[in-house]
Design a protein around this motif. Structure first.
Motif, PDB file in Angstrom:
ATOM      1  N   ALA B 125       0.831  -1.191   0.166  1.00 57.73           N
ATOM      2  CA  ALA B 125      -0.025  -0.078  -0.062  1.00 57.73           C
ATOM      3  C   ALA B 125       0.905   1.311   0.127  1.00 57.73           C
ATOM      4  CB  ALA B 125      -0.762   0.103   1.247  1.00 57.73           C
ATOM      5  N   LEU B 127       3.866   1.489  -1.269  1.00 59.63           N
ATOM      6  CA  LEU B 127       4.369   1.619  -2.571  1.00 59.63           C
ATOM      7  C   LEU B 127       3.559   2.165  -3.639  1.00 59.63           C
ATOM      8  CD1 LEU B 127       7.065   0.371  -3.810  1.00 59.63           C
ATOM      9  CD2 LEU B 127       5.903  -1.752  -3.887  1.00 59.63           C
ATOM     10  N   ARG B 128       2.188   1.851  -3.469  1.00 58.91           N
ATOM     11  CA  ARG B 128       1.167   2.410  -4.490  1.00 58.91           C
ATOM     12  C   ARG B 128       1.225   4.120  -4.069  1.00 58.91           C
ATOM     13  NH1 ARG B 128      -1.946  -2.484  -3.672  1.00 58.91           N
ATOM     14  NH2 ARG B 128      -2.966  -1.596  -1.441  1.00 58.91           N
ATOM     15  N   GLU B 129       1.296   4.526  -2.782  1.00 59.69           N
ATOM     16  CA  GLU B 129       1.256   5.822  -2.560  1.00 59.69           C
ATOM     17  C   GLU B 129       2.426   6.611  -3.189  1.00 59.69           C
ATOM     18  OE1 GLU B 129      -1.907   6.887  -1.282  1.00 59.69           O
ATOM     19  OE2 GLU B 129      -0.968   8.934  -1.788  1.00 59.69           O
ATOM     20  N   LEU B 131       3.829   5.648  -5.855  1.00 58.35           N
ATOM     21  CA  LEU B 131       3.826   5.848  -7.220  1.00 58.35           C
ATOM     22  C   LEU B 131       2.853   6.905  -7.281  1.00 58.35           C
ATOM     23  CD1 LEU B 131       4.362   3.677  -9.771  1.00 58.35           C
ATOM     24  CD2 LEU B 131       2.200   3.191  -9.582  1.00 58.35           C
TER      25      LEU B 131
END
Lengths: 242, 242
Positions: B125, B127-129, B131
């Motif tokens: 999660a 990592l997604r943020e 990105l």
DNA sequence: CGCTTAGTTGATGTCACTCAACCCTAGTGG
DNA sequence: CCACTAGGGTTGAGTGACATCAACTAAGCG
């Protein structure tokens, strides 16, 4: 990434049976929204879906493309609440598994729980590679790398023939994926076309020179961890591509 | 993200016992390299570590900061081979758990295996943020958001007092994290300083106005999924911050 | 006290953004 | 069969954010 690739027939059957409520979903429909606490986990059977977050300024960042065989929201089985949105890109066939059923599978079959965790970790590895691309590659590099990845994933899933596959995204959606503007996506696509690397007409993408594209993109498929899947193209629906 | 936060005393003890071979590691030392197939899983006990990938042009992209309580390479227990490198940022105390032992823990305690998966999903999660930040935020926005996240994580882990915590990264490492040049990091840091938002001297970072910084950064901590941890600051070593 | 590393500053260059117009295709309705 | 519309896609001009290069300063360290 198709999770079923390495499972025993019994486990694959169990997974198949767990998929209740298969439905056809039109393009650009939200499957699960940011903040939801869904009671089912979705899996893509046909078509394309994507993860994304919306920003306060109206911007949008796509964080994953979900192709047939991919779980959309396995993480809600553990984390409970969605922290992003998942929507279809093209018209798709979507399966649903009860969240409770995931727990049952998880506790009854070590191989299956291992496989689910594996699928989740491969998605994370892809995410890391996207971060590298957006952080450190220029527009053309990002686009080439992304296309190489999709090519590898779809080929592994038996969904690409002759370096040719359906590619239902608009340039604007590609822009939201790569973190660049739609206009610049257009110019970059034309660059790749004029270089004789790809053809992209309507819905279909053709790789004219896979080797050169992968080489230019510095594409190393290690992070997809495909070596684990000896049975290429094994799907949830039991078909093998052969 | 400290995995031990929500476990029973018995599970926490089991986890603690699993950590064999604690060692002190100097700054900027590689713990596991890209391509390795390690037989142990590392956990940060003190100090900072990071994940990164090197590019062919010499560029570097940091993909995660690992703070005390974080697992470094849980994924090798499933995927086998590393697809990136993990190194210390500052002098650190690092614990190691045998890969086989992870499997034992995984099979004996559902709560523990759940917790391990949870930790892995929270890293995803984050990592997604990241990105989203690199893809859609400008330099100042990225930096502010990243600092807010670190503040939230360290506060939750009981490692920040009075909005003040040790921050051992160089501007150059910050640049490799944010995907911008070291020079531009410098200018952006000065911007935040002149705005009265932060103080950053040597090794310590002070938040002068947390509320304003979070607001400017559009920081929403949902994605950290901290709500699950009722016992704030529970560590692997059994200390609670109180 | 020189050496090294990290941080700071200015000048210049460039990649990608924005804005705006135009085109092309598909679908719709008359 | 054609006019109209709408949503991509395409193109050019001007702008801006950030990169690069290079010089200089400050701080640790043998």
């Amino acid at each position: 990434m198709s999770v079923a690739a390495d499972l025993s027939e019994a486990d694959r059957a169990a997974l198949r049976l767990a998929v209740t409520r298969v439905r056809d979903v039109p393009a650009h429909e939200i499957l699960i929204d940011d903040g939801d606490r869904p009671e089912v986990v979705h899996v893509v059977l046909e078509g394309f879906a994507c993860r994304y977050k919306l920003l306060s300024d109206g911007g949008k960042q796509i964080m994953a493309w979900l192709v047939p065989g991919d779980f959309c929201d396995l993480q809600v089985a553990v984390l409970g609440r969605m922290d992003h949105t998942i929507a279809t890109v093209s018209a798709s066939r979507i399966g649903a598994i009860d969240r409770a059923q995931i727990d049952v599978l998880f506790n009854t079959s070590p191989a299956l729980s291992h496989a689910l965790w594996w699928a989740s970790l491969v998605q994370e590895a892809i995410l890391r590679e996207w971060l590298v691309g957006i952080g450190r590659r220029d527009a053309a590099g990002r686009m080439m790398h992304l296309l190489c990845e999709l090519h590898a994933r779809l080929t592994a899933a038996g969904l690409a023939q002759d370096d040719r596959f359906t590619f239902p995204l608009s340039q604007s959606e590609l822009a939201d994926t790569l973190g660049i503007s739609p206009v610049h996506v257009n110019r970059t696509v034309q660059l790749l076309r004029h270089e004789g690397l790809i053809e992209w007409t309507r819905n279909e993408l053709v790789f004219k020179d896979v080797a050169r594209l992968c080489s230019l993109a510095c594409f190393d498929p290690n992070y997809l961890h495909l070596e684990r899947r000896r049975r290429r193209g094994a799907h949830l629906d039991g078909r093998d591509a052969s």
